[in-house]
Design a protein around this motif. Structure first.
Motif, PDB file in Angstrom:
ATOM      1  N   PRO A   1      57.080  -7.001  28.111  1.00  0.00           N
ATOM      2  CA  PRO A   1      55.676  -6.577  28.227  1.00  0.00           C
ATOM      3  C   PRO A   1      54.683  -7.728  28.101  1.00  0.00           C
ATOM      4  CG  PRO A   1      56.890  -5.080  26.787  1.00  0.00           C
ATOM      5  CD  PRO A   1      57.796  -6.251  27.070  1.00  0.00           C
ATOM      6  N   ALA A   2      55.099  -8.815  27.457  1.00  0.00           N
ATOM      7  CA  ALA A   2      54.208  -9.973  27.310  1.00  0.00           C
ATOM      8  C   ALA A   2      53.842 -10.575  28.662  1.00  0.00           C
ATOM      9  CB  ALA A   2      54.859 -11.034  26.428  1.00  0.00           C
ATOM     10  N   LEU A   3      54.653 -10.263  29.684  1.00  0.00           N
ATOM     11  CA  LEU A   3      54.383 -10.749  31.036  1.00  0.00           C
ATOM     12  C   LEU A   3      53.006 -10.298  31.524  1.00  0.00           C
ATOM     13  CD1 LEU A   3      55.571 -12.040  33.720  1.00  0.00           C
ATOM     14  CD2 LEU A   3      56.398  -9.739  34.265  1.00  0.00           C
ATOM     15  N   TYR A   4      52.561  -9.118  31.051  1.00  0.00           N
ATOM     16  CA  TYR A   4      51.313  -8.535  31.529  1.00  0.00           C
ATOM     17  C   TYR A   4      50.136  -8.836  30.603  1.00  0.00           C
ATOM     18  CZ  TYR A   4      55.231  -5.717  33.262  1.00  0.00           C
ATOM     19  OH  TYR A   4      56.441  -5.312  33.766  1.00  0.00           O
ATOM     20  N   ALA A   5      50.379  -9.561  29.517  1.00  0.00           N
ATOM     21  CA  ALA A   5      49.373  -9.703  28.463  1.00  0.00           C
ATOM     22  C   ALA A   5      48.109 -10.414  28.932  1.00  0.00           C
ATOM     23  CB  ALA A   5      49.973 -10.418  27.260  1.00  0.00           C
ATOM     24  N   ASP A   6      48.248 -11.505  29.689  1.00  0.00           N
ATOM     25  CA  ASP A   6      47.065 -12.259  30.125  1.00  0.00           C
ATOM     26  C   ASP A   6      46.183 -11.424  31.042  1.00  0.00           C
ATOM     27  OD1 ASP A   6      47.487 -14.504  28.662  1.00  0.00           O
ATOM     28  OD2 ASP A   6      48.221 -15.744  30.307  1.00  0.00           O
ATOM     29  N   ALA A   7      46.798 -10.794  32.037  1.00  0.00           N
ATOM     30  CA  ALA A   7      46.023  -9.981  32.970  1.00  0.00           C
ATOM     31  C   ALA A   7      45.346  -8.826  32.248  1.00  0.00           C
ATOM     32  CB  ALA A   7      46.929  -9.454  34.084  1.00  0.00           C
ATOM     33  N   ALA A   8      46.104  -8.137  31.374  1.00  0.00           N
ATOM     34  CA  ALA A   8      45.555  -6.993  30.652  1.00  0.00           C
ATOM     35  C   ALA A   8      44.464  -7.421  29.679  1.00  0.00           C
ATOM     36  CB  ALA A   8      46.672  -6.267  29.900  1.00  0.00           C
ATOM     37  N   GLY A   9      44.708  -8.508  28.964  1.00  0.00           N
ATOM     38  CA  GLY A   9      43.752  -8.951  27.961  1.00  0.00           C
ATOM     39  C   GLY A   9      42.422  -9.358  28.562  1.00  0.00           C
ATOM     40  N   HIS A  10      42.468 -10.192  29.585  1.00  0.00           N
ATOM     41  CA  HIS A  10      41.215 -10.662  30.188  1.00  0.00           C
ATOM     42  C   HIS A  10      40.496  -9.539  30.930  1.00  0.00           C
ATOM     43  CE1 HIS A  10      41.490 -14.826  29.075  1.00  0.00           C
ATOM     44  NE2 HIS A  10      42.713 -14.921  29.548  1.00  0.00           N
ATOM     45  N   LEU A  11      41.245  -8.676  31.611  1.00  0.00           N
ATOM     46  CA  LEU A  11      40.586  -7.575  32.309  1.00  0.00           C
ATOM     47  C   LEU A  11      39.982  -6.594  31.303  1.00  0.00           C
ATOM     48  CD1 LEU A  11      39.800  -6.215  34.919  1.00  0.00           C
ATOM     49  CD2 LEU A  11      42.055  -5.107  34.979  1.00  0.00           C
ATOM     50  N   GLY A  12      40.654  -6.396  30.181  1.00  0.00           N
ATOM     51  CA  GLY A  12      40.116  -5.518  29.151  1.00  0.00           C
ATOM     52  C   GLY A  12      38.773  -5.998  28.643  1.00  0.00           C
ATOM     53  N   VAL A  13      38.656  -7.306  28.411  1.00  0.00           N
ATOM     54  CA  VAL A  13      37.386  -7.859  27.939  1.00  0.00           C
ATOM     55  C   VAL A  13      36.321  -7.758  29.023  1.00  0.00           C
ATOM     56  CG1 VAL A  13      36.207  -9.928  27.094  1.00  0.00           C
ATOM     57  CG2 VAL A  13      38.533  -9.411  26.306  1.00  0.00           C
ATOM     58  N   ALA A  14      36.671  -8.115  30.255  1.00  0.00           N
ATOM     59  CA  ALA A  14      35.702  -8.055  31.354  1.00  0.00           C
ATOM     60  C   ALA A  14      35.186  -6.634  31.564  1.00  0.00           C
ATOM     61  CB  ALA A  14      36.331  -8.590  32.639  1.00  0.00           C
ATOM     62  N   SER A  15      36.097  -5.676  31.550  1.00  0.00           N
ATOM     63  CA  SER A  15      35.719  -4.277  31.751  1.00  0.00           C
ATOM     64  C   SER A  15      34.813  -3.787  30.624  1.00  0.00           C
ATOM     65  CB  SER A  15      36.977  -3.410  31.834  1.00  0.00           C
ATOM     66  OG  SER A  15      36.643  -2.042  31.905  1.00  0.00           O
ATOM     67  N   THR A  16      35.139  -4.159  29.389  1.00  0.00           N
ATOM     68  CA  THR A  16      34.330  -3.727  28.250  1.00  0.00           C
ATOM     69  C   THR A  16      32.945  -4.344  28.303  1.00  0.00           C
ATOM     70  OG1 THR A  16      36.366  -3.518  26.940  1.00  0.00           O
ATOM     71  CG2 THR A  16      34.286  -3.496  25.735  1.00  0.00           C
ATOM     72  N   TYR A  17      32.862  -5.610  28.723  1.00  0.00           N
ATOM     73  CA  TYR A  17      31.550  -6.240  28.911  1.00  0.00           C
ATOM     74  C   TYR A  17      30.721  -5.449  29.931  1.00  0.00           C
ATOM     75  CZ  TYR A  17      31.478 -10.752  26.429  1.00  0.00           C
ATOM     76  OH  TYR A  17      31.392 -11.728  25.481  1.00  0.00           O
ATOM     77  N   VAL A  18      31.316  -5.152  31.075  1.00  0.00           N
ATOM     78  CA  VAL A  18      30.584  -4.452  32.131  1.00  0.00           C
ATOM     79  C   VAL A  18      30.081  -3.096  31.646  1.00  0.00           C
ATOM     80  CG1 VAL A  18      30.909  -3.242  34.331  1.00  0.00           C
ATOM     81  CG2 VAL A  18      31.619  -5.623  34.102  1.00  0.00           C
ATOM     82  N   ASN A  19      30.960  -2.340  30.992  1.00  0.00           N
ATOM     83  CA  ASN A  19      30.550  -1.018  30.523  1.00  0.00           C
ATOM     84  C   ASN A  19      29.463  -1.103  29.459  1.00  0.00           C
ATOM     85  OD1 ASN A  19      32.333   0.328  32.230  1.00  0.00           O
ATOM     86  ND2 ASN A  19      34.016   0.203  30.767  1.00  0.00           N
ATOM     87  N   ALA A  20      29.563  -2.113  28.582  1.00  0.00           N
ATOM     88  CA  ALA A  20      28.554  -2.270  27.528  1.00  0.00           C
ATOM     89  C   ALA A  20      27.217  -2.721  28.097  1.00  0.00           C
ATOM     90  CB  ALA A  20      29.045  -3.256  26.476  1.00  0.00           C
ATOM     91  N   ILE A  21      27.242  -3.552  29.135  1.00  0.00           N
ATOM     92  CA  ILE A  21      26.002  -3.989  29.767  1.00  0.00           C
ATOM     93  C   ILE A  21      25.333  -2.823  30.492  1.00  0.00           C
ATOM     94  CG2 ILE A  21      25.017  -5.494  31.545  1.00  0.00           C
ATOM     95  CD1 ILE A  21      27.241  -7.538  30.773  1.00  0.00           C
ATOM     96  N   LEU A  22      26.123  -2.041  31.207  1.00  0.00           N
ATOM     97  CA  LEU A  22      25.577  -0.873  31.900  1.00  0.00           C
ATOM     98  C   LEU A  22      24.974   0.136  30.922  1.00  0.00           C
ATOM     99  CD1 LEU A  22      28.370  -0.303  34.577  1.00  0.00           C
ATOM    100  CD2 LEU A  22      25.970  -0.792  35.072  1.00  0.00           C
ATOM    101  N   ALA A  23      25.588   0.258  29.752  1.00  0.00           N
ATOM    102  CA  ALA A  23      25.139   1.246  28.760  1.00  0.00           C
ATOM    103  C   ALA A  23      24.160   0.653  27.750  1.00  0.00           C
ATOM    104  CB  ALA A  23      26.345   1.823  28.026  1.00  0.00           C
ATOM    105  N   PHE A  24      23.740  -0.584  27.955  1.00  0.00           N
ATOM    106  CA  PHE A  24      22.937  -1.291  26.953  1.00  0.00           C
ATOM    107  C   PHE A  24      21.657  -0.544  26.588  1.00  0.00           C
ATOM    108  CE2 PHE A  24      19.784  -4.704  25.897  1.00  0.00           C
ATOM    109  CZ  PHE A  24      20.361  -5.106  24.706  1.00  0.00           C
ATOM    110  N   GLY A  25      20.928  -0.067  27.580  1.00  0.00           N
ATOM    111  CA  GLY A  25      19.688   0.650  27.314  1.00  0.00           C
ATOM    112  C   GLY A  25      19.929   1.921  26.527  1.00  0.00           C
TER     113      GLY A  25
END
Length: 288
Positions: free
Chosen positions: A154-178
């Motif tokens: 499962p560690a094979l997927y860690a980099d892709a999952a980890g970075h996409l998780g952060v990017a996605s959370t940033y996007v959702n938090a920015i959209l919901a900021f107001g």
């Protein structure tokens, strides 16, 4: 038709419908996940959506804590009959058994969402990335595990999952900021705002300024960087697991939208239309 009993099919249909109601983006994502594991992906994502929505269903932390504890107990096998009467819980437990998903990351997801119930700001980038990993990145990793070879690390997927998780959370938090700031919450790293001279009173009052716009630009840049790293990691993965990361297409589309909406971080809008998201994911699927 797959060898499912009627109750299982009914539960899966209910889960898909609930996911569509609770998290439209995640539902659209599952349309591009192979049918063999689509129901399992929908169960995982519906579980995550249930945890996210707890904060909006309660007026104070204690009822939210009780609801989160219910999910924790469900994963421990407590209250078996009552748990199995909940279609999302039932399908989640089936997916865990089918794919031998580890329980601990799911419990960490529950624990991470306790943060949502309180008014403390997201203190810094480290806390934000940790929260993103426990609430979002693990979902991508689990879906990749379901799609991948059973003997793959499962560690094979860690980099892709980890970075996409952060990017996605940033996007959702920015959209919901107001919305979040008007409700007394700061989900984006507060230390970044402070570095531009923006304090919590300014954020919670919804006061726009050049310093505020610069802080939000820094958050957008961080999201862009994590998405770029995720995309580079996805290219190195076996082709059969890349559908697990189709959400990267939505994140990319949303970032393009956000980079054109920089005048007022409190009035950004909902983001790309469903049609634009579907087109972006179709292109991703063709290329990957």
């Amino acid at each position: 038709m797959p060898n499912n009993t009627m109750p299982e099919v009914k539960n899966q249909t209910h889960v898909a419908d609930e996911l569509n109601k609770l998290s439209r983006n995640d539902y659209l994502v599952t349309l591009f996940i192979p049918e063999a594991v689509r129901a399992d992906a929908q169960a995982l994502l519906a579980f995550a959506a249930e945890l996210r929505i707890v904060q909006h269903r309660v007026s104070e932390p204690t009822p939210g804590e009780i609801r989160l504890q219910w999910w924790h107990d469900a994963l421990d096998g407590q209250g078996h009959g009552a748990v199995r009467s909940n279609p999302i819980a039932s399908c989640l437990l089936d997916a865990i058994e089918k794919h031998q998903f580890p329980i601990i990351p799911l419990k960490r997801m529950i624990a991470a969402h306790r943060f949502d119930l309180y008014s403390d700001p997201m203190s810094d980038v480290n806390q934000f990335e940790g929260y993103s990993g426990e609430t979002r990145a693990c979902l991508y990793q689990f879906i990749a595990m379901a799609l991948g070879s059973k003997d793959a690390d499962p560690a094979l997927y860690a980099d892709a999952a980890g970075h996409l998780g952060v990017a996605s959370t940033y996007v959702n938090a920015i959209l919901a900021f107001g919305r979040d700031s008007s409700n007394g919450k700061i989900f984006l790293p507060y230390s970044v705002f402070q570095s531009f001279g923006v304090d919590d009173k300014v954020i919670l009052a919804g006061q726009n300024s050049e310093a505020m716009r610069q802080a939000m630009a820094a958050h957008l840049q961080a999201a862009e960087e994590h998405l770029a790293q995720a995309q580079a990691a996805i290219k190195l993965l076996p082709k059969n697991v890349r559908p697990a990361f189709v959400d990267s297409a939505i994140v990319r589309a949303q970032l393009r939208f956000l980079n054109k909406r920089t005048d007022n971080p409190f009035l950004i809008g909902a983001g790309r239309s469903d049609l634009r998201k579907l087109i972006a994911m179709f292109v991703y699927s063709v290329k990957n």
